[in-house]
Each structure stands twice: as C-alpha cells, then as structure tokens.
Design a protein around this motif. Structure first.
Motif, PDB file in Angstrom:
ATOM      1  N   ILE A 136       0.850  -1.196   0.000  1.00 25.13           N
ATOM      2  CA  ILE A 136       0.000   0.000   0.000  1.00 25.13           C
ATOM      3  C   ILE A 136       0.885   1.245   0.000  1.00 25.13           C
ATOM      4  CG2 ILE A 136      -1.749   1.298   1.299  1.00 25.13           C
ATOM      5  CD1 ILE A 136      -2.873  -1.312   0.160  1.00 25.13           C
ATOM      6  N   ILE A 137       0.607   2.134  -0.919  1.00 21.67           N
ATOM      7  CA  ILE A 137       1.337   3.403  -0.954  1.00 21.67           C
ATOM      8  C   ILE A 137       0.334   4.564  -0.931  1.00 21.67           C
ATOM      9  CG2 ILE A 137       3.350   2.412  -2.159  1.00 21.67           C
ATOM     10  CD1 ILE A 137       2.322   3.807  -4.716  1.00 21.67           C
ATOM     11  N   ILE A 138       0.859   5.748  -0.699  1.00 22.60           N
ATOM     12  CA  ILE A 138      -0.008   6.933  -0.584  1.00 22.60           C
ATOM     13  C   ILE A 138      -0.093   7.646  -1.939  1.00 22.60           C
ATOM     14  CG2 ILE A 138      -0.295   9.164   0.608  1.00 22.60           C
ATOM     15  CD1 ILE A 138      -0.532   6.743   2.490  1.00 22.60           C
ATOM     16  N   LEU A 139      -1.280   8.025  -2.315  1.00 17.14           N
ATOM     17  CA  LEU A 139      -1.474   8.788  -3.565  1.00 17.14           C
ATOM     18  C   LEU A 139      -2.802   9.538  -3.503  1.00 17.14           C
ATOM     19  CD1 LEU A 139      -0.869   7.528  -7.206  1.00 17.14           C
ATOM     20  CD2 LEU A 139      -2.932   8.786  -6.613  1.00 17.14           C
ATOM     21  N   ASP A 140      -2.731  10.827  -3.747  1.00 17.40           N
ATOM     22  CA  ASP A 140      -3.939  11.635  -3.928  1.00 17.40           C
ATOM     23  C   ASP A 140      -3.949  12.065  -5.387  1.00 17.40           C
ATOM     24  OD1 ASP A 140      -5.867  13.622  -4.150  1.00 17.40           O
ATOM     25  OD2 ASP A 140      -5.471  14.451  -2.176  1.00 17.40           O
ATOM     26  N   ILE A 141      -4.945  11.581  -6.115  1.00 15.69           N
ATOM     27  CA  ILE A 141      -4.956  11.775  -7.569  1.00 15.69           C
ATOM     28  C   ILE A 141      -5.208  13.238  -7.960  1.00 15.69           C
ATOM     29  CG2 ILE A 141      -7.388  11.341  -8.171  1.00 15.69           C
ATOM     30  CD1 ILE A 141      -6.120   9.203 -10.175  1.00 15.69           C
ATOM     31  N   SER A 142      -5.670  14.036  -7.013  1.00 12.19           N
ATOM     32  CA  SER A 142      -5.906  15.454  -7.309  1.00 12.19           C
ATOM     33  C   SER A 142      -4.647  16.299  -7.104  1.00 12.19           C
ATOM     34  CB  SER A 142      -7.048  15.998  -6.429  1.00 12.19           C
ATOM     35  OG  SER A 142      -6.635  16.038  -5.082  1.00 12.19           O
ATOM     36  N   ASP A 143      -3.564  15.652  -6.676  1.00  8.31           N
ATOM     37  CA  ASP A 143      -2.337  16.371  -6.313  1.00  8.31           C
ATOM     38  C   ASP A 143      -1.156  15.863  -7.146  1.00  8.31           C
ATOM     39  OD1 ASP A 143       0.054  17.169  -5.101  1.00  8.31           O
ATOM     40  OD2 ASP A 143      -0.751  17.011  -3.068  1.00  8.31           O
ATOM     41  N   GLU A 144      -0.690  16.750  -8.017  1.00  4.94           N
ATOM     42  CA  GLU A 144       0.398  16.419  -8.950  1.00  4.94           C
ATOM     43  C   GLU A 144       1.633  15.831  -8.238  1.00  4.94           C
ATOM     44  OE1 GLU A 144      -0.359  18.093 -12.162  1.00  4.94           O
ATOM     45  OE2 GLU A 144       1.203  16.944 -13.166  1.00  4.94           O
ATOM     46  N   GLU A 145       2.030  16.487  -7.138  1.00  5.32           N
ATOM     47  CA  GLU A 145       3.239  16.044  -6.415  1.00  5.32           C
ATOM     48  C   GLU A 145       3.042  14.674  -5.808  1.00  5.32           C
ATOM     49  OE1 GLU A 145       5.033  18.587  -3.427  1.00  5.32           O
ATOM     50  OE2 GLU A 145       4.902  20.265  -4.837  1.00  5.32           O
ATOM     51  N   SER A 146       1.852  14.442  -5.270  1.00  6.18           N
ATOM     52  CA  SER A 146       1.553  13.151  -4.653  1.00  6.18           C
ATOM     53  C   SER A 146       1.602  12.030  -5.695  1.00  6.18           C
ATOM     54  CB  SER A 146       0.161  13.216  -4.004  1.00  6.18           C
ATOM     55  OG  SER A 146      -0.255  11.940  -3.628  1.00  6.18           O
ATOM     56  N   VAL A 147       1.063  12.296  -6.874  1.00  7.71           N
ATOM     57  CA  VAL A 147       1.081  11.297  -7.949  1.00  7.71           C
ATOM     58  C   VAL A 147       2.518  11.039  -8.401  1.00  7.71           C
ATOM     59  CG1 VAL A 147       0.290  10.762 -10.302  1.00  7.71           C
ATOM     60  CG2 VAL A 147      -1.265  11.888  -8.695  1.00  7.71           C
ATOM     61  N   ALA A 148       3.291  12.115  -8.531  1.00  4.02           N
ATOM     62  CA  ALA A 148       4.696  11.979  -8.962  1.00  4.02           C
ATOM     63  C   ALA A 148       5.500  11.182  -7.937  1.00  4.02           C
ATOM     64  CB  ALA A 148       5.310  13.365  -9.164  1.00  4.02           C
ATOM     65  N   LYS A 149       5.249  11.434  -6.658  1.00  7.65           N
ATOM     66  CA  LYS A 149       5.993  10.722  -5.607  1.00  7.65           C
ATOM     67  C   LYS A 149       5.669   9.225  -5.657  1.00  7.65           C
ATOM     68  CE  LYS A 149       7.168  10.661  -0.731  1.00  7.65           C
ATOM     69  NZ  LYS A 149       6.959   9.206  -0.636  1.00  7.65           N
ATOM     70  N   ALA A 150       4.390   8.911  -5.820  1.00  4.07           N
ATOM     71  CA  ALA A 150       3.987   7.499  -5.904  1.00  4.07           C
ATOM     72  C   ALA A 150       4.640   6.840  -7.126  1.00  4.07           C
ATOM     73  CB  ALA A 150       2.466   7.390  -5.983  1.00  4.07           C
ATOM     74  N   ALA A 151       4.652   7.564  -8.228  1.00  2.34           N
ATOM     75  CA  ALA A 151       5.238   7.005  -9.457  1.00  2.34           C
ATOM     76  C   ALA A 151       6.736   6.741  -9.285  1.00  2.34           C
ATOM     77  CB  ALA A 151       4.985   7.943 -10.634  1.00  2.34           C
ATOM     78  N   SER A 152       7.391   7.576  -8.481  1.00  2.00           N
ATOM     79  CA  SER A 152       8.836   7.390  -8.276  1.00  2.00           C
ATOM     80  C   SER A 152       9.124   6.101  -7.496  1.00  2.00           C
ATOM     81  CB  SER A 152       9.431   8.599  -7.547  1.00  2.00           C
ATOM     82  OG  SER A 152       9.029   8.579  -6.190  1.00  2.00           O
ATOM     83  N   GLU A 153       8.092   5.554  -6.848  1.00  2.00           N
ATOM     84  CA  GLU A 153       8.265   4.319  -6.068  1.00  2.00           C
ATOM     85  C   GLU A 153       7.991   3.071  -6.898  1.00  2.00           C
ATOM     86  OE1 GLU A 153       5.999   4.493  -2.337  1.00  2.00           O
ATOM     87  OE2 GLU A 153       6.166   6.677  -2.426  1.00  2.00           O
ATOM     88  N   ILE A 154       7.507   3.258  -8.146  1.00  2.00           N
ATOM     89  CA  ILE A 154       7.128   2.107  -8.978  1.00  2.00           C
ATOM     90  C   ILE A 154       7.830   2.199 -10.335  1.00  2.00           C
ATOM     91  CG2 ILE A 154       5.165   0.845  -9.999  1.00  2.00           C
ATOM     92  CD1 ILE A 154       3.403   2.090  -7.834  1.00  2.00           C
ATOM     93  N   PRO A 155       8.993   1.601 -10.477  1.00  2.00           N
ATOM     94  CA  PRO A 155       9.734   1.733 -11.742  1.00  2.00           C
ATOM     95  C   PRO A 155       9.173   0.881 -12.883  1.00  2.00           C
ATOM     96  CG  PRO A 155      10.977   0.428 -10.153  1.00  2.00           C
ATOM     97  CD  PRO A 155       9.757   0.900  -9.440  1.00  2.00           C
ATOM     98  N   GLU A 156       8.470  -0.203 -12.537  1.00  2.00           N
ATOM     99  CA  GLU A 156       7.929  -1.077 -13.592  1.00  2.00           C
ATOM    100  C   GLU A 156       6.484  -1.434 -13.263  1.00  2.00           C
ATOM    101  OE1 GLU A 156      10.254  -4.483 -14.513  1.00  2.00           O
ATOM    102  OE2 GLU A 156      12.054  -3.314 -14.903  1.00  2.00           O
ATOM    103  N   LEU A 157       5.654  -1.471 -14.316  1.00  2.00           N
ATOM    104  CA  LEU A 157       4.230  -1.734 -14.112  1.00  2.00           C
ATOM    105  C   LEU A 157       3.642  -2.393 -15.358  1.00  2.00           C
ATOM    106  CD1 LEU A 157       1.878  -1.156 -12.120  1.00  2.00           C
ATOM    107  CD2 LEU A 157       1.569   1.042 -13.267  1.00  2.00           C
ATOM    108  N   ASP A 158       2.841  -3.442 -15.156  1.00  2.00           N
ATOM    109  CA  ASP A 158       2.159  -4.082 -16.291  1.00  2.00           C
ATOM    110  C   ASP A 158       0.772  -3.497 -16.507  1.00  2.00           C
ATOM    111  OD1 ASP A 158       3.965  -6.283 -17.192  1.00  2.00           O
ATOM    112  OD2 ASP A 158       3.821  -6.809 -15.073  1.00  2.00           O
ATOM    113  N   ILE A 159       0.039  -3.328 -15.397  1.00  2.00           N
ATOM    114  CA  ILE A 159      -1.365  -2.899 -15.517  1.00  2.00           C
ATOM    115  C   ILE A 159      -1.629  -1.741 -14.556  1.00  2.00           C
ATOM    116  CG2 ILE A 159      -3.784  -3.638 -15.329  1.00  2.00           C
ATOM    117  CD1 ILE A 159      -2.819  -6.543 -15.732  1.00  2.00           C
TER     118      ILE A 159
END
Ligand code: NAP
Length: 230
Positions: free
Chosen positions: A51-74
């Motif tokens: 489980i990670i933190i992400l608020d989809i209305s917040d650009e920085e929050s989305v970017a931070k979550a993305a930085s934790e996931i280098p590879e993704l299938d779906i």
C-alpha cells in the motif's frame, strides 16, 4: 525481468478498489500495489499487497507514488468521486472539482506511470468509468446512474481513454474505460440499495482485464465484458 505481473490499483481504500486489491492479492504470480490517500492501519488489504499513498488530485503526490514504482504491467485508475449533482444546479466550481478528480486525476496518473508501463511489455491502462458517462445511454429518456456533473466527468474520462489509445497504439498499449456495474459501495448506495457486492464486480473486472489484448483497446466495456455504447 520477472514473470510476475505488476498491477497498480489507484484508489483502493474502500469500495470497488479495495475489492480489486483483495481479489488481486489472491491471484498467483501477481504483485499488487494499492493506493490510499490516508494511511489506515485497519485497512483490510491482503498482506502481500503493498500500500502506498497517492492523492490523484495532487500532482506532487502522484509523482511521488510514481517514483516508487519503476515497472508496471497494468494501471487501474479506480479513484473517483460521485454524487447526485444535476448540472443546472451545480456551481461551476463544483463541476471543476469533478473534472479535477475524475478526469485530470487519471490524466496525471497516466502521464506519471507511463515510463513504468513502457518498462514492461503488457502496457494495459484501465480507467474506471460509468454508465453515467455513456452519451448514448444518457441521451435516452430517463437518466441512468448518478448522471449530472458526474456524468460529464465520466464522458470526458472516456474521451481521455480514446485519445490515450490513439497516441499509444503503436507502442502496443491497451487502454479501456470500464463500467463496473451498479455496486453496493458508499457511492453506489447513493443510488439506493440493490447494487451488487464489490467482490462480484471486482472478480469480473479482473477477468476482463486478464483477457484484454491491444485489438480490444479503445472499447468501452461493462464489468462483465459486454460492450457499452459511447
Ligand atoms: N459503485 C458504483 O455503482 C459505481 C458505478 C459506476 C462507476 N463507479 C466508479 O467506480 C470507481 C470506484 O467507485 P466506488 O463505488 O468504489 O466509490 P467509493 O466507495 O466512493 O470509493 C471511491 C474511492 O476513490 C478514492 N478517491 C476519491 N478521491 C480520491 C483522490 N483525490 N485521490 C485518490 N483516491 C481518491 C477513495 O479514497 P478515500 O477513501 O480516500 O476517499 C475511494 O478509495 C469510481 O471511479 C466510480 O466513479 C462506481
């Protein structure tokens, strides 16, 4: 590269999103990541789901979550807001909030997770839409679902799916909006009682997502695999 499928569900704190991570957690060869806005130690998520933190209305929050996931299938963008807000009585600022969460949010997520999706071959993007976003259905007499401002945002989300498909098609992406059916969640219960259990919708959606191929991209699906009218 591992043979494990990596799946991200954005908006997994409750309702359909929580049911999706519960189903995915029980699936073999699947690494599931779910997002919540606020940490909740009591969240009923399987132990093998991260489980990670992400608020989809917040650009920085989305970017931070993305930085934790280098590879993704779906990528499954399930997060959304919805009430019964007729367009003619909804302040424009409130419609802007709908668009920010239900359209710009998925746009933020798609852009942020694109490198991770490109790092793998599967490249599937699933956007949780609604029958309220089907212009074909809403134009018939008697509106379906929450309709109104929510419907405007989900119709825009459907177009976001199509335009994303058009731009990523040559890279082998599959992009689909999915109507989860009427589901007994906090949102679904606004419409009354009688929605299906979240697990029923989630199981069917996972089966649908498992069967996706690039040829099926840019199709508006119902949870059970039936095609929805745009
Ligand atoms: N239920 C239905 O009958 C139905 C029908 C058609 C379509 N849908 C769609 O299916 C999806 C899930 O609906 P649901 O019924 O499970 O709704 P729900 O019970 O109201 O749950 C909404 C989920 O979205 C998350 N969310 C809301 N705003 C967010 C934000 N800014 N950032 C990140 N997460 C956010 C919520 O997190 P918090 O707990 O932090 O608020 C929660 O996890 C939605 O996109 C909805 O439009 C539902």
């Amino acid at each position: 590269m591992s043979s494990e499928q990596i799946v991200l569900v954005i908006g997994a704190s409750r309702g359909i999103g929580l049911a999706l991570i519960q189903e995915l957690g029980a699936k073999p060869n699947t690494k599931t990541i779910g997002t919540v806005r606020t940490p909740n130690p009591a969240l009923d998520a399987p132990q093998n789901v991260k489980i990670i933190i992400l608020d989809i209305s917040d650009e920085e929050s989305v970017a931070k979550a993305a930085s934790e996931i280098p590879e993704l299938d779906i990528l499954i963008v399930n997060a959304g807001m919805g009430k019964r807000d007729p367009v003619t009585s909804t302040p424009t600022a409130d419609l802007a909030t709908y668009l920010n969460v239900n359209v710009l949010g998925p746009h933020r997520a798609i852009r942020a997770f694109l490198p991770a999706l490109r790092a793998r071959k599967m490249r599937r993007i699933v956007l949780m839409s609604s029958s309220s976003g089907s212009i074909g259905q809403q134009a018939l007499p008697g509106s379906i679902g929450l309709a109104g401002s929510y419907g405007v945002s989900k119709a825009a989300l459907n177009m976001l799916a199509v335009q994303t498909h058009n731009e990523l098609q040559t890279e082998g992406f599959t992009v689909v909006p999915v109507h989860p059916g009427w589901v007994a969640t906090d949102m679904g219960n606004i419409h009354g009682s009688g929605g299906m259990p979240p697990a029923t919708s989630a199981k069917a959606i996972i089966q649908l997502v498992d069967g996706l191929t690039p040829e099926k991209s840019a199709t508006f699906y119902r949870f059970d695999g039936e095609k929805m009218p745009w």
